[in-house]
Design an enzyme around this catalytic site. Structure first.
Site, PDB file in Angstrom:
ATOM      1  CG  ASN A   9      49.959  -4.310  24.217  1.00  0.00           C
ATOM      2  OD1 ASN A   9      49.888  -5.541  23.925  1.00  0.00           O
ATOM      3  ND2 ASN A   9      50.194  -3.715  23.155  1.00  0.00           N
ATOM      4  CD1 TRP A  10      45.571  -7.340  28.246  1.00  0.00           C
ATOM      5  CD2 TRP A  10      45.889  -9.372  29.325  1.00  0.00           C
ATOM      6  NE1 TRP A  10      44.422  -8.012  28.150  1.00  0.00           N
ATOM      7  CE2 TRP A  10      44.313  -8.941  28.610  1.00  0.00           C
ATOM      8  CE3 TRP A  10      45.959 -10.784  29.726  1.00  0.00           C
ATOM      9  CZ2 TRP A  10      43.071  -9.791  29.198  1.00  0.00           C
ATOM     10  CZ3 TRP A  10      45.074 -11.192  30.213  1.00  0.00           C
ATOM     11  CH2 TRP A  10      43.502 -11.554  29.868  1.00  0.00           C
ATOM     12  CE  LYS A  11      51.518  -0.829  26.731  1.00  0.00           C
ATOM     13  NZ  LYS A  11      51.988   0.158  25.963  1.00  0.00           N
ATOM     14  CG  HIS A  91      53.354  -1.932  20.342  1.00  0.00           C
ATOM     15  ND1 HIS A  91      53.681  -1.590  21.303  1.00  0.00           N
ATOM     16  CD2 HIS A  91      52.226  -1.515  20.583  1.00  0.00           C
ATOM     17  CE1 HIS A  91      53.599  -0.346  22.229  1.00  0.00           C
ATOM     18  NE2 HIS A  91      52.611  -0.299  22.043  1.00  0.00           N
ATOM     19  CD  GLU A  93      54.863  -0.279  24.486  1.00  0.00           C
ATOM     20  OE1 GLU A  93      54.546  -1.752  25.327  1.00  0.00           O
ATOM     21  OE2 GLU A  93      54.553   0.271  24.671  1.00  0.00           O
ATOM     22  CD  GLU A 163      49.830   1.456  19.240  1.00  0.00           C
ATOM     23  OE1 GLU A 163      48.635   1.042  20.334  1.00  0.00           O
ATOM     24  OE2 GLU A 163      50.579   0.916  19.560  1.00  0.00           O
ATOM     25  N   GLY A 169      51.213   5.230  27.012  1.00  0.00           N
ATOM     26  CA  GLY A 169      51.259   4.717  28.035  1.00  0.00           C
ATOM     27  C   GLY A 169      52.084   6.229  28.755  1.00  0.00           C
ATOM     28  CB  SER A 209      47.100   7.882  27.214  1.00  0.00           C
ATOM     29  OG  SER A 209      48.572   7.601  27.306  1.00  0.00           O
ATOM     30  N   GLY A 230      46.188  -0.182  25.521  1.00  0.00           N
ATOM     31  CA  GLY A 230      47.399  -0.806  26.267  1.00  0.00           C
ATOM     32  C   GLY A 230      46.664  -0.831  28.093  1.00  0.00           C
ATOM     33  N   GLY A 231      47.253   0.030  28.988  1.00  0.00           N
ATOM     34  CA  GLY A 231      46.944   0.370  29.807  1.00  0.00           C
ATOM     35  C   GLY A 231      45.395  -0.095  30.612  1.00  0.00           C
TER      36      GLY A 231
END
Ligand code: PEP
Length: 246
Positions: A9-11, A91, A93, A163, A169, A209, A230-231
């Site tokens: 997930n590149w966000k 998600h 976010e 999640e 994150g 994470s 993600g990251g």
């Protein structure tokens, strides 16, 4: 048996040039493995053109309405026309910053399914809920609402991502035991909502994470079918190590 998968997930990250370079690096290191990358809307067309059959492309959101006067929104048909096969829905976010709730999440899942796009359905509790011990009923509520009106055929290929918000994150990962507890709970819930076949077939991935250093232990758990990353998905070497761990 459920499919094992690592999803990136590149966000809201990468310029188009950075995206192209990242895909090139992934292709170089992927070997016989495969993955799904969920990229920004603006990159879908270009990324779709340069991936090969080891990399499936997805979006990170879609509109809950079919088409019409919704300025700035992106429909499931638009995603389908760009070759998106997957879409992240619900998600945390989006729930936190864009007021998405269980109702919009359910509507978005139904839109995705109408266009034959596989929903990656996110659920997960806040730190407060984790500490209060009430996280399992909360997750049950999220999943029941998300899958309301979704029949077995559509559910079978859908993906659930657990999640915990406190692990996204933050660098803090749920322990393998904590994640396994929730994944087993979700599988049991799917059994009661649908049946044994659906529960065993649906992929339940963990997100929060995930890194090369913790991926192996998470993937050894019986009910963890992979990860939503993600990251670490923005770094080809880290992401490839996570895929290799699976
Ligand atoms: C995510 O964006 O879904 C996620 C899990 O992020 P991170 O891996 O950075 O915690």
């Amino acid at each position: 048996m459920s499919k094992k998968v690592v999803i990136g997930n590149w966000k809201m990250n990468t310029t188009i040039d950075e995206a192209i370079n990242l895909v090139i690096d992934l292709k170089e290191g992927l070997g016989d493995n495969s993955t799904i990358i969920c990229v920004p809307y603006t990159h879908l067309g270009v990324v779709q053109e340069i991936v090969d059959d080891r990399i499936a492309v997805g979006a990170q959101n879609l509109c809950q309405y079919e088409n019409g006067a919704y300025t700035g929104e992106i429909s499931s048909q638009m995603l389908q026309s760009l070759g998106a096969e997957f879409v992240v829905i619900g998600h945390s976010e989006r729930r936190t910053h864009f007021n998405e709730n269980d109702e919009t999440v359910n509507a978005k899942i139904k839109q995705a399914l109408l266009s034959d796009i596989v929903p990656i359905i996110c659920c997960g509790e806040s730190l407060n809920l984790r500490q209060s011990g009430e996280y399992l009923p909360f997750i049950e509520g999220q999943i029941k609402a998300a899958l309301g009106g979704v029949d077995k055929k559509a559910a079978l290929d859908s993906i659930i991502a657990y999640e915990p918000i406190w692990a996204i994150g933050t660098g803090e990962t749920a322990s393998a035991d904590q994640a396994q507890e929730v994944h087993a709970f979700i599988r049991k819930l799917l059994r009661s909502l649908y049946d044994e076949e659906t529960a065993n077939h649906m992929s339940i991935v963990y997100g929060g994470s995930v890194k090369p250093s913790n991926a192996t232990e998470l993937f050894q758990q019986k009910d963890i079918d992979g990860a939503l990353v993600g990251g670490a998905s923005l770094n080809a070497s880290d992401f490839l190590q996570i895929i290799n761990a699976l």
